[in-house]
Design a protein around this motif. Structure first.
Motif, mmCIF file in Angstrom:
data_model
loop_
_atom_site.group_PDB
_atom_site.id
_atom_site.type_symbol
_atom_site.label_atom_id
_atom_site.label_comp_id
_atom_site.label_asym_id
_atom_site.label_seq_id
_atom_site.Cartn_x
_atom_site.Cartn_y
_atom_site.Cartn_z
ATOM 1 N N LEU A 106 0.583 -1.336 -0.135
ATOM 2 C CA LEU A 106 0.058 -0.064 0.225
ATOM 3 C C LEU A 106 0.673 1.256 0.004
ATOM 4 O O LEU A 106 1.809 1.266 0.771
ATOM 5 C CB LEU A 106 -0.656 -0.047 1.810
ATOM 6 N N SER A 107 0.446 2.421 -0.887
ATOM 7 C CA SER A 107 1.222 3.493 -1.055
ATOM 8 C C SER A 107 2.290 4.086 0.111
ATOM 9 O O SER A 107 2.673 4.709 0.723
ATOM 10 C CB SER A 107 0.153 4.784 -1.695
ATOM 11 N N ASN A 108 1.360 4.307 1.520
ATOM 12 C CA ASN A 108 1.671 4.708 2.748
ATOM 13 C C ASN A 108 3.325 4.042 3.565
ATOM 14 O O ASN A 108 3.043 4.422 4.293
ATOM 15 C CB ASN A 108 0.787 5.220 2.934
ATOM 16 N N TYR A 109 3.102 2.892 2.744
ATOM 17 C CA TYR A 109 4.128 2.483 3.908
ATOM 18 C C TYR A 109 5.156 1.576 2.646
ATOM 19 O O TYR A 109 5.968 1.121 2.700
ATOM 20 C CB TYR A 109 3.100 0.206 3.850
ATOM 21 N N ARG A 110 5.186 2.718 1.391
ATOM 22 C CA ARG A 110 6.827 2.605 0.702
ATOM 23 C C ARG A 110 7.526 3.638 1.385
ATOM 24 O O ARG A 110 7.456 4.586 2.026
ATOM 25 C CB ARG A 110 5.881 3.062 -0.647
ATOM 26 N N GLY A 111 8.979 3.256 0.633
ATOM 27 C CA GLY A 111 10.059 3.947 0.805
ATOM 28 C C GLY A 111 10.350 3.704 2.412
ATOM 29 O O GLY A 111 10.768 5.047 3.089
ATOM 30 N N HIS A 112 10.153 2.551 3.237
ATOM 31 C CA HIS A 112 10.755 2.559 3.988
ATOM 32 C C HIS A 112 11.404 1.221 4.031
ATOM 33 O O HIS A 112 11.392 0.457 5.472
ATOM 34 C CB HIS A 112 9.519 2.004 5.674
ATOM 35 N N GLY A 113 12.086 0.868 3.062
ATOM 36 C CA GLY A 113 13.254 -0.638 2.994
ATOM 37 C C GLY A 113 11.981 -1.625 2.554
ATOM 38 O O GLY A 113 13.091 -2.955 2.465
ATOM 39 N N LEU A 114 10.997 -2.016 2.564
ATOM 40 C CA LEU A 114 10.426 -3.060 2.403
ATOM 41 C C LEU A 114 10.202 -3.966 0.811
ATOM 42 O O LEU A 114 10.195 -5.142 0.349
ATOM 43 C CB LEU A 114 8.454 -2.872 2.474
ATOM 44 N N GLY A 115 10.774 -2.891 0.294
ATOM 45 C CA GLY A 115 10.574 -3.303 -1.429
ATOM 46 C C GLY A 115 12.040 -3.973 -1.747
ATOM 47 O O GLY A 115 12.766 -5.453 -2.298
ATOM 48 N N HIS A 116 12.816 -3.696 -0.728
ATOM 49 C CA HIS A 116 14.348 -4.370 -0.427
ATOM 50 C C HIS A 116 14.020 -6.046 0.158
ATOM 51 O O HIS A 116 14.717 -6.574 -0.088
ATOM 52 C CB HIS A 116 15.226 -3.132 -0.229
ATOM 53 N N GLN A 161 17.080 -3.060 -11.389
ATOM 54 C CA GLN A 161 18.310 -3.033 -11.065
ATOM 55 C C GLN A 161 20.143 -2.614 -10.655
ATOM 56 O O GLN A 161 20.366 -3.933 -10.211
ATOM 57 C CB GLN A 161 19.001 -1.393 -12.928
ATOM 58 N N ARG A 162 19.426 -2.874 -9.722
ATOM 59 C CA ARG A 162 20.356 -2.166 -8.542
ATOM 60 C C ARG A 162 19.806 -3.703 -7.313
ATOM 61 O O ARG A 162 20.768 -3.715 -6.513
ATOM 62 C CB ARG A 162 20.347 -0.896 -7.410
ATOM 63 N N ARG A 163 18.976 -3.654 -7.857
ATOM 64 C CA ARG A 163 18.987 -5.808 -7.003
ATOM 65 C C ARG A 163 19.758 -6.243 -8.129
ATOM 66 O O ARG A 163 19.560 -7.379 -8.252
ATOM 67 C CB ARG A 163 17.494 -6.253 -7.010
#
Length: 198
Positions: A106-116, A161-163
């Motif tokens: 969900l959008s408000n949980y992005r930007g906190h490292g969960l994608g990595h 690409q960084r991954r």
């Protein structure tokens, strides 16, 4: 954002979470670039592939009782032919490729490292699940001039690409769904991204 809890589950352990996962997929994939007009019965059928795979992964993130993020993966040979065939045709040994399904947040949980974290969880799972040489996923292609493309939209290519993943424009899957602004299902082109696991 309260204290987030994570759950790692596989095959039949995923079943109790299917409806939550289906609802999250419908919500997140409504946004550009997927623009997916989701259907709960279709989603249950799609997620059955993961429930029925003995080496699948669902990594779930809850905020209290709400599922706010999830990522999935499974051996490519357990996926649908639409995703297996392009890799086989390109010369990959499908039995040694792990398929990364989706990353949902969900959008408000992005930007906190969960994608990595999602990528790290899937890569670690693939390495312990068997002798897999490569990981892959695919991403839908939309034209730059698409009428529903948000102003300032930034694709995730640089992050992928960084991954360590490389975009393979020569390897594509074609999959049908109905866009939120359309009446009928249409074929979508999904381009593969691939990286070696070793």
């Amino acid at each position: 954002m309260t204290q987030l809890t994570t759950t790692r589950c596989s095959d039949s352990e995923i079943q109790p979470y299917v409806d939550e996962l289906a609802a999250l997929r419908i919500r997140v994939f409504r946004d550009f670039p997927y623009l997916y007009d989701g259907d709960i019965d279709y989603e249950r059928d799609y997620l059955a592939t993961y429930v029925n795979s003995s080496r699948s992964l669902a990594f779930l993130v809850h905020d209290g009782d709400q599922l706010v993020g999830a990522t999935t993966a499974l051996p490519l040979q357990d996926e649908e032919p639409a995703f297996r065939k392009p890799l086989a045709d390109a010369g990959f040994d499908v039995a040694r490729v792990f398929y990364f399904g989706e990353s949902l947040l969900l959008s408000n949980y992005r930007g906190h490292g969960l994608g990595h974290r999602f990528f790290a969880e899937r890569e670690a799972w693939a390495k312990q699940a068997g002798d897999f040489s490569h990981a892959c996923f695919c991403a839908v292609q939309r034209p730059e001039e698409h009428p529903l493309r948000p102003a300032g939209y930034q694709p995730l290519d640089a992050f992928w690409q960084r991954r360590g993943f490389a975009r393979r424009d020569d390897i594509n899957a074609f999959y049908r769904w109905r866009d939120i602004d359309q009446r009928e299902e249409t074929d979508k082109r999904l381009t593969f991204w691939i990286r070696a696991l070793n």
